[in-house]
Design an enzyme around this catalytic site. Sequence first.
Site, short mmCIF file in Angstrom:
data_model
loop_
_atom_site.label_atom_id
_atom_site.label_comp_id
_atom_site.label_asym_id
_atom_site.label_seq_id
_atom_site.Cartn_x
_atom_site.Cartn_y
_atom_site.Cartn_z
N ASP A 1 -3.63 -5.93 11.01
CA ASP A 1 -3.80 -4.78 11.91
C ASP A 1 -4.96 -4.97 12.89
O ASP A 1 -5.16 -4.15 13.79
CB ASP A 1 -4.07 -3.50 11.10
N LYS B 1 -5.72 4.53 13.78
CA LYS B 1 -4.36 4.51 14.36
C LYS B 1 -3.42 5.26 13.43
O LYS B 1 -3.69 5.42 12.24
CB LYS B 1 -3.86 3.08 14.56
O1 C5P Z 1 -3.08 -9.04 6.75
P1 C5P Z 1 -3.62 -8.07 5.76
O2 C5P Z 1 -4.61 -8.70 4.84
O3 C5P Z 1 -4.13 -6.81 6.38
O4 C5P Z 1 -2.39 -7.62 4.88
C1 C5P Z 1 -2.56 -6.98 3.64
C2 C5P Z 1 -1.33 -7.24 2.78
O5 C5P Z 1 -0.19 -6.53 3.32
C3 C5P Z 1 -0.89 -8.69 2.76
O6 C5P Z 1 -1.53 -9.37 1.71
C4 C5P Z 1 0.59 -8.59 2.52
O7 C5P Z 1 0.84 -8.41 1.15
C5 C5P Z 1 0.97 -7.30 3.21
N1 C5P Z 1 1.52 -7.55 4.56
C6 C5P Z 1 2.82 -8.05 4.68
N2 C5P Z 1 3.32 -8.28 5.93
C7 C5P Z 1 2.60 -8.01 7.03
C8 C5P Z 1 1.29 -7.48 6.92
C9 C5P Z 1 0.78 -7.26 5.66
O8 C5P Z 1 3.50 -8.29 3.68
N3 C5P Z 1 3.13 -8.25 8.23
#
Ligand code: C5P
Length: 294
Positions: free
Chosen positions: A136, A10
């Site tokens: 994501d 994406k």
């Molecule tokens: O959810 P995921 O593990 O992919 O997110 C990676 C990092 O990105 C999270 O640990 C967080 O620090 C940050 N993040 C965030 N807010 C979001 C998505 C991700 O702060 N909505």
Amino acid sequence: MIYSEKAPAKINLTLDALHKREDGYHELEMIMTTIDLADRIDLVETDDGRIHMDSTSGLVPLDERNLAYRAASLLRERFGIRQGVRIFIHKKIPVAAGLAGGSSDAAATLRGLNRMWKLGLTLEELVKLGAELGSDVPYCVQMGTALAKGRGEILRPLPPPPPCWVVLAKPPHGISTADIFRRLDIDRISARPETEKMIEALSRSDYPAVCRLLGNVLEEVTLEMFPEVRRLKERIRRYGADGVLMSGSGPTVFGLVDRESRARRIVNALRGFCRQVFAVRMLGIPEELPARGG
Ligand code: C5P
């Protein structure tokens, strides 16, 4: 029998962070669209009750650090599956690039195992399971063009972008999304994308407006940390892209171009500066996307 799933990348047309939440995540508003650059996931059933992984890339972990592994593990536990699986990832999407490669591999694994283990889960149920794996992943289960809100799990389908080409350039280093979000100071964001206007531009299929309205609040953070990403962005614009933006938390930078010949020229001009350069089409409309059903 091999169950194969396409796992497309994406790009973000917009990314806005509204505020930081109690749970540490950011409340986001972002428009994403699927592009024709994809990994392929091959799944083969095994009798040993274990999850095995292999990949054409030496850059992805082959254990529970891999989101695809965790997707298989989640389904096995949640639905009491005894069988194991061998997951093979044919990697095309650059790793740690801001293109949701790992999330898309996990989403494809959910879709593929739903077929292989005959779980009969709907797309909505797969989206919910995806949210347990990463911010994501829900979008990557759904694909197409969408507005994502909340942590990224509240999805609203949008009209596809006007047909055009996407030139992508990935600098050699990877980026940790958590690191970029940690450095983001919500109170010091100088320019926010106009999400509603971008939605209107998509509804009108207004290519110049889509190019003009591209925006990502994480760009300032990443460009400050990595000046070479800024230089790459300037170069893509100078070579003739109509709009240029960093995707996700970076470091991949993309340019939108209306004609293939021009996209190819920009790719050739970039090759001397960047090893990972691609020109691909958008995959915005449902008919162009890989099958999503169970
Ligand atoms: O959810 P995921 O593990 O992919 O997110 C990676 C990092 O990105 C999270 O640990 C967080 O620090 C940050 N993040 C965030 N807010 C979001 C998505 C991700 O702060 N909505």
